[in-house]
Scaffold this motif. Sequence first.
Motif, PDB file in Angstrom:
ATOM      1  N   LEU A   1       0.807  -1.235   0.000  1.00 28.94           N
ATOM      2  CA  LEU A   1       0.000   0.000   0.000  1.00 28.94           C
ATOM      3  C   LEU A   1       0.836   1.280   0.000  1.00 28.94           C
ATOM      4  O   LEU A   1       0.279   2.366   0.192  1.00 28.94           O
ATOM      5  N   HIS A   2       2.130   1.157  -0.185  1.00 26.89           N
ATOM      6  CA  HIS A   2       2.947   2.363  -0.026  1.00 26.89           C
ATOM      7  C   HIS A   2       3.908   2.507  -1.205  1.00 26.89           C
ATOM      8  O   HIS A   2       4.939   1.839  -1.261  1.00 26.89           O
ATOM      9  N   MET A   3       3.526   3.362  -2.155  1.00 21.09           N
ATOM     10  CA  MET A   3       4.432   3.655  -3.270  1.00 21.09           C
ATOM     11  C   MET A   3       4.157   5.049  -3.820  1.00 21.09           C
ATOM     12  O   MET A   3       3.074   5.599  -3.634  1.00 21.09           O
ATOM     13  N   HIS A   4       5.157   5.586  -4.498  1.00 19.30           N
ATOM     14  CA  HIS A   4       5.147   6.988  -4.892  1.00 19.30           C
ATOM     15  C   HIS A   4       5.146   7.129  -6.413  1.00 19.30           C
ATOM     16  O   HIS A   4       5.085   6.139  -7.143  1.00 19.30           O
ATOM     17  N   THR A   5       5.164   8.356  -6.875  1.00 21.30           N
ATOM     18  CA  THR A   5       5.185   8.669  -8.296  1.00 21.30           C
ATOM     19  C   THR A   5       6.142   9.853  -8.471  1.00 21.30           C
ATOM     20  O   THR A   5       6.531  10.480  -7.483  1.00 21.30           O
TER      21      THR A   5
ATOM     22  N   GLU B   1       0.978   8.869  -2.659  1.00 22.40           N
ATOM     23  CA  GLU B   1       1.897   9.988  -2.912  1.00 22.40           C
ATOM     24  C   GLU B   1       1.932  10.944  -1.728  1.00 22.40           C
ATOM     25  O   GLU B   1       0.950  11.104  -1.003  1.00 22.40           O
ATOM     26  N   HIS B   2       3.087  11.593  -1.547  1.00 19.30           N
ATOM     27  CA  HIS B   2       3.248  12.585  -0.480  1.00 19.30           C
ATOM     28  C   HIS B   2       2.306  13.761  -0.725  1.00 19.30           C
ATOM     29  O   HIS B   2       2.377  14.428  -1.759  1.00 19.30           O
ATOM     30  N   ALA B   3       1.447  14.005   0.256  1.00 22.36           N
ATOM     31  CA  ALA B   3       0.459  15.085   0.151  1.00 22.36           C
ATOM     32  C   ALA B   3       1.133  16.440   0.328  1.00 22.36           C
ATOM     33  O   ALA B   3       2.157  16.552   1.005  1.00 22.36           O
TER      34      ALA B   3
ATOM     35  N   ILE C   1      -3.102   8.170  -0.206  1.00 22.89           N
ATOM     36  CA  ILE C   1      -2.247   9.352  -0.077  1.00 22.89           C
ATOM     37  C   ILE C   1      -1.509   9.253   1.249  1.00 22.89           C
ATOM     38  O   ILE C   1      -2.024   8.672   2.211  1.00 22.89           O
ATOM     39  N   GLU C   2      -0.278   9.768   1.274  1.00 23.33           N
ATOM     40  CA  GLU C   2       0.524   9.778   2.503  1.00 23.33           C
ATOM     41  C   GLU C   2       0.586  11.209   3.018  1.00 23.33           C
ATOM     42  O   GLU C   2       1.138  12.089   2.354  1.00 23.33           O
ATOM     43  N   CYS C   3      -0.004  11.417   4.179  1.00 23.33           N
ATOM     44  CA  CYS C   3      -0.061  12.754   4.755  1.00 23.33           C
ATOM     45  C   CYS C   3       0.934  12.891   5.891  1.00 23.33           C
ATOM     46  O   CYS C   3       1.005  12.032   6.772  1.00 23.33           O
TER      47      CYS C   3
ATOM     48  N   SER D   1       6.054  -1.133   0.963  1.00 19.57           N
ATOM     49  CA  SER D   1       7.477  -1.106   0.587  1.00 19.57           C
ATOM     50  C   SER D   1       8.026   0.316   0.589  1.00 19.57           C
ATOM     51  O   SER D   1       9.227   0.511   0.594  1.00 19.57           O
ATOM     52  N   ASP D   2       7.138   1.310   0.583  1.00 17.65           N
ATOM     53  CA  ASP D   2       7.555   2.716   0.434  1.00 17.65           C
ATOM     54  C   ASP D   2       8.423   2.866  -0.826  1.00 17.65           C
ATOM     55  O   ASP D   2       9.459   3.531  -0.807  1.00 17.65           O
ATOM     56  N   ALA D   3       7.952   2.248  -1.917  1.00 22.46           N
ATOM     57  CA  ALA D   3       8.718   2.261  -3.160  1.00 22.46           C
ATOM     58  C   ALA D   3       8.793   3.677  -3.732  1.00 22.46           C
ATOM     59  O   ALA D   3       7.775   4.354  -3.874  1.00 22.46           O
ATOM     60  N   HIS D   4      10.003   4.106  -4.031  1.00 19.99           N
ATOM     61  CA  HIS D   4      10.242   5.352  -4.752  1.00 19.99           C
ATOM     62  C   HIS D   4      10.812   5.051  -6.136  1.00 19.99           C
ATOM     63  O   HIS D   4      11.237   5.952  -6.850  1.00 19.99           O
ATOM     64  N   ALA D   5      10.822   3.769  -6.496  1.00 15.71           N
ATOM     65  CA  ALA D   5      11.225   3.300  -7.826  1.00 15.71           C
ATOM     66  C   ALA D   5      10.514   1.966  -8.058  1.00 15.71           C
ATOM     67  O   ALA D   5      10.252   1.224  -7.099  1.00 15.71           O
TER      68      ALA D   5
HETATM   69 ZN   LIG Z   1       6.186   7.123   1.550  1.00 16.32          ZN
END
Ligand SMILES: [Zn+2]
Length: 267
Positions: A6-10, A39-41, A82-84, A226-230
Amino acid sequence: MALPDLHMHTPRCNHATGAPRDYAEAALAAGLKEIGFSEHAPMPNGFDQAWRMSEGEVGDYFAEIRALAAEYRGRLVIRTGIECDFRPQDLGYLEELTRAYDWDYVLGSVHFIGEWGFDNPDELAGWDARDVEEVYLAYYDLVAQAAASGLFDVLAHPDLVKKFGHRCDTARVREAEARMLQAAARAGVALEISSAGLRKPVGEVYPAPRLITQAAKMGIPFAFGSDAHAPADVGHAWQTCRRLLQQAGVREVRSFAQRKPIAHPIA
Ligand SMILES: [Zn+2]
Ligand SMILES: [Zn+2]
């Protein structure tokens, strides 16, 4: 069965690479059945703007992930989250942001103690000027407040304060950890088990196995991220996380649809 991630970014946060579609393809390649973007809010008054999407982008982000979810329907479940960043003074702003869209879930994170981004590599020098125990106490107090706020479905990486390897295990810190877990239990908010810590100097999942065991005994639910940033990080070490949860007696992890939890057995 692979855990939902549940944790990945763009790229909208300016510190992640790969299009959302690349994350979805990576998830399929890793055998995942469900993912969620988080995504980081934005924060009020453009605070920390370099590390997050802007207020003007939130609508586009939401629509982009919803469209991707429709495209992958039947092959991969894609949730829109969304990650706040939680700061006590931002409660009103966060209430508005989390209500403004039909999010599947909201991750709550603590990355700031006051103005200090304690986990930002650019602000590492801030540790030299502070007492590690005081940082830990302030951190857990903020995570407890985030839990009690009722704004979040999941507390992301709930012992992130250890990221760079600063450790503190005093009686006062253990009490602060316990208060944080009690706040989570009372609010019914899930803890994230995050494999990101394995990729950071600390070299350990968030939260530490000892906290996983305590939380499990208290009946606090878990969700995996995973807090994926890639794209290559999608689903990272989900087997390790599942084993740690199983060892602690946890029987299921959560995902969410329209802010309602969905249980995924991990037996
Ligand atoms: Zn994150
Ligand atoms: Zn990030």
